[in-house]
Design an enzyme around this catalytic site. Structure first.
Site, PDB file in Angstrom:
ATOM      1  N   HIS A  45       5.947  -0.744  -2.615  1.00  0.00           N
ATOM      2  CA  HIS A  45       5.448  -0.055  -3.810  1.00  0.00           C
ATOM      3  C   HIS A  45       5.503   1.466  -3.663  1.00  0.00           C
ATOM      4  O   HIS A  45       4.825   2.180  -4.401  1.00  0.00           O
ATOM      5  CB  HIS A  45       4.014  -0.502  -4.136  1.00  0.00           C
ATOM      6  CG  HIS A  45       3.930  -1.906  -4.654  1.00  0.00           C
ATOM      7  ND1 HIS A  45       2.748  -2.598  -4.794  1.00  0.00           N
ATOM      8  CD2 HIS A  45       4.906  -2.753  -5.075  1.00  0.00           C
ATOM      9  CE1 HIS A  45       3.002  -3.809  -5.268  1.00  0.00           C
ATOM     10  NE2 HIS A  45       4.300  -3.928  -5.434  1.00  0.00           N
ATOM     11  N   ASN A  75       0.825  -1.211   0.000  1.00  0.00           N
ATOM     12  CA  ASN A  75       0.000   0.000   0.000  1.00  0.00           C
ATOM     13  C   ASN A  75       0.855   1.255   0.000  1.00  0.00           C
ATOM     14  O   ASN A  75       1.871   1.321   0.688  1.00  0.00           O
ATOM     15  CB  ASN A  75      -0.927   0.018   1.218  1.00  0.00           C
ATOM     16  CG  ASN A  75      -1.871  -1.169   1.231  1.00  0.00           C
ATOM     17  OD1 ASN A  75      -2.062  -1.805   0.191  1.00  0.00           O
ATOM     18  ND2 ASN A  75      -2.437  -1.479   2.374  1.00  0.00           N
ATOM     19  N   CYS A 110      12.581  12.451  -7.096  1.00  0.00           N
ATOM     20  CA  CYS A 110      13.094  13.474  -8.014  1.00  0.00           C
ATOM     21  C   CYS A 110      13.670  12.809  -9.259  1.00  0.00           C
ATOM     22  O   CYS A 110      14.578  11.992  -9.171  1.00  0.00           O
ATOM     23  CB  CYS A 110      14.161  14.332  -7.321  1.00  0.00           C
ATOM     24  SG  CYS A 110      14.816  15.603  -8.421  1.00  0.00           S
ATOM     25  N   THR A 115      -4.667  -9.031   0.320  1.00  0.00           N
ATOM     26  CA  THR A 115      -4.103  -8.835  -1.023  1.00  0.00           C
ATOM     27  C   THR A 115      -4.599  -9.934  -1.956  1.00  0.00           C
ATOM     28  O   THR A 115      -4.747 -11.090  -1.550  1.00  0.00           O
ATOM     29  CB  THR A 115      -2.561  -8.749  -0.992  1.00  0.00           C
ATOM     30  OG1 THR A 115      -2.069  -8.691  -2.337  1.00  0.00           O
ATOM     31  CG2 THR A 115      -1.927  -9.916  -0.262  1.00  0.00           C
TER      32      THR A 115
HETATM   33  N1  APR Z   1     -10.584  -7.283   4.706  1.00  0.00           N
HETATM   34  C1  APR Z   1      -9.738  -8.190   4.141  1.00  0.00           C
HETATM   35  N2  APR Z   1      -9.539  -8.288   2.816  1.00  0.00           N
HETATM   36  C2  APR Z   1     -10.235  -7.468   2.015  1.00  0.00           C
HETATM   37  C3  APR Z   1     -11.139  -6.489   2.523  1.00  0.00           C
HETATM   38  C4  APR Z   1     -11.313  -6.434   3.934  1.00  0.00           C
HETATM   39  N3  APR Z   1     -12.138  -5.559   4.513  1.00  0.00           N
HETATM   40  N4  APR Z   1     -11.665  -5.821   1.473  1.00  0.00           N
HETATM   41  C5  APR Z   1     -11.136  -6.347   0.366  1.00  0.00           C
HETATM   42  N5  APR Z   1     -10.265  -7.340   0.676  1.00  0.00           N
HETATM   43  C6  APR Z   1      -9.445  -8.170  -0.225  1.00  0.00           C
HETATM   44  C7  APR Z   1     -10.083  -8.416  -1.576  1.00  0.00           C
HETATM   45  O1  APR Z   1     -10.909  -9.558  -1.510  1.00  0.00           O
HETATM   46  C8  APR Z   1      -8.849  -8.629  -2.453  1.00  0.00           C
HETATM   47  O2  APR Z   1      -8.460 -10.007  -2.466  1.00  0.00           O
HETATM   48  O3  APR Z   1      -8.261  -7.450  -0.477  1.00  0.00           O
HETATM   49  C9  APR Z   1      -7.760  -7.816  -1.757  1.00  0.00           C
HETATM   50  C10 APR Z   1      -7.378  -6.541  -2.489  1.00  0.00           C
HETATM   51  O4  APR Z   1      -6.809  -6.867  -3.707  1.00  0.00           O
HETATM   52  P1  APR Z   1      -6.314  -5.768  -4.746  1.00  0.00           P
HETATM   53  O5  APR Z   1      -7.363  -4.732  -4.932  1.00  0.00           O
HETATM   54  O6  APR Z   1      -5.830  -6.482  -5.965  1.00  0.00           O
HETATM   55  O7  APR Z   1      -5.097  -5.044  -3.992  1.00  0.00           O
HETATM   56  P2  APR Z   1      -3.600  -5.523  -3.815  1.00  0.00           P
HETATM   57  O8  APR Z   1      -3.512  -7.008  -3.730  1.00  0.00           O
HETATM   58  O9  APR Z   1      -3.035  -4.739  -2.679  1.00  0.00           O
HETATM   59  O10 APR Z   1      -2.932  -5.022  -5.160  1.00  0.00           O
HETATM   60  C11 APR Z   1      -1.561  -5.250  -5.348  1.00  0.00           C
HETATM   61  O11 APR Z   1      -1.561  -4.043  -7.398  1.00  0.00           O
HETATM   62  O12 APR Z   1      -2.197  -2.237  -8.741  1.00  0.00           O
HETATM   63  C12 APR Z   1      -1.210  -2.788  -7.944  1.00  0.00           C
HETATM   64  O13 APR Z   1       0.527  -1.580  -6.932  1.00  0.00           O
HETATM   65  C13 APR Z   1      -0.839  -1.897  -6.785  1.00  0.00           C
HETATM   66  O14 APR Z   1      -0.081  -2.496  -4.585  1.00  0.00           O
HETATM   67  C14 APR Z   1      -1.055  -2.767  -5.590  1.00  0.00           C
HETATM   68  C15 APR Z   1      -0.932  -4.147  -6.158  1.00  0.00           C
END
Ligand code: APR
Length: 234
Positions: free
Chosen positions: A109, A92, A117, A177
């Site tokens: 990230h 995040n 810069c 994630t």
């Molecule tokens: N509690 C637990 N998990 C949750 C909740 C919650 N309240 N709400 C959503 N989730 C889960 C979703 O089910 C999903 O599996 O969190 C996950 C979020 O996934 P993504 O939106 O894909 O986010 P992330 O895995 O952090 O993305 C990774 O992708 O775009 C790039 O750089 C960006 O750091 C990011 C990376």
């Protein structure tokens, strides 16, 4: 869950969802009404600099309207009270882990509250709006600061430190994630290879769920405090 010493935790957008920050892969496939590739690539920055800076200026401003939730607070407590090694690796770019009090933290990230810069390569604290014009605090260059976030195709921060921590760990925990983006999505496989225990806490099953010893489904604000209490024996 006793008997562990060295823990590596990976967090994603799901841990910040209940604070009011949108996750990336919502059902419409868009992030804040944009296709990720129109915003989060070096090519997008080169072709559409104002759009990209404005997008991240808005995300930075939105941080002022949100607070850490019980999930961030529980991890910060674990960080304070855990006597063994601990590393919280977050994908995040928000600052909710540190605002909750976590210190053993690595933003792989990048960070919204930091600027990179393009002139001198320096990373400088940044809390304003890049569209208002910028001056690098290190080299003085004007309008050469960009968001200090790792775009697709760029190298995440801290990979050596993360790999070293995983090699020493005896527990890997993934929280909120989707397991869609490498290299973070591969940490569970590295952990399996090292034969350490793996636990996933997520709202739903993720792309990597099959790799974990155990997956617990639910909201981070509920699952994380319960898990931390068990780890700290309280
Ligand atoms: N509690 C637990 N998990 C949750 C909740 C919650 N309240 N709400 C959503 N989730 C889960 C979703 O089910 C999903 O599996 O969190 C996950 C979020 O996934 P993504 O939106 O894909 O986010 P992330 O895995 O952090 O993305 C990774 O992708 O775009 C790039 O750089 C960006 O750091 C990011 C990376």
């Amino acid at each position: 869950m006793s008997g562990f010493n060295n823990i590596v935790i990976l967090t994603g957008a799901g841990i910040s969802a209940e604070s009011g920050l949108n996750t990336f892969r919502a059902s419409d496939g868009l992030w804040e009404n944009h296709r990720v590739e129109d915003i989060c690539t070096p090519e997008a920055l080169a072709a559409n600099r104002e759009l990209v800076l404005d997008f991240y200026d808005q995300r930075r401003a939105a941080l002022r309207t949100v607070e850490p939730n019980a999930g961030h607070l529980a991890l910060a407590r674990l960080d304070r009270e855990w006597r063994g090694e601990l590393l919280i690796v977050t994908q995040n770019v928000d600052d909710l882990h540190e605002r909750a009090g976590a210190t053993r933290l690595l933003h792989m990230h990048g960070e919204l509250m930091s600027a990179l810069c393009e002139e001198c390569g320096g990373r400088v604290p940044f809390g304003g709006a890049m569209l208002d014009g910028t001056v690098c605090g290190q080299c003085g260059a004007e309008d050469r600061l960009r968001p200090d976030v790792v775009f697709f195709g760029e190298m995440p921060y801290g990979m050596e430190r993360i790999e070293a921590a995983l090699a020493e760990a005896d527990l890997f925990v993934s929280i909120g994630t989707s397991g869609a983006v490498y290299p973070a999505a591969g940490f569970v496989q590295m952990a399996r290879h090292a034969e350490i225990e793996t636990l996933e806490l997520n709202l739903e099953r993720s792309a990597g769920s099959g790799w974990f010893d155990e997956t617990r489904l639910g909201k981070a604000s509920q699952l994380v405090p319960l898990w931390v209490e068990r780890m700290l024996d309280i």
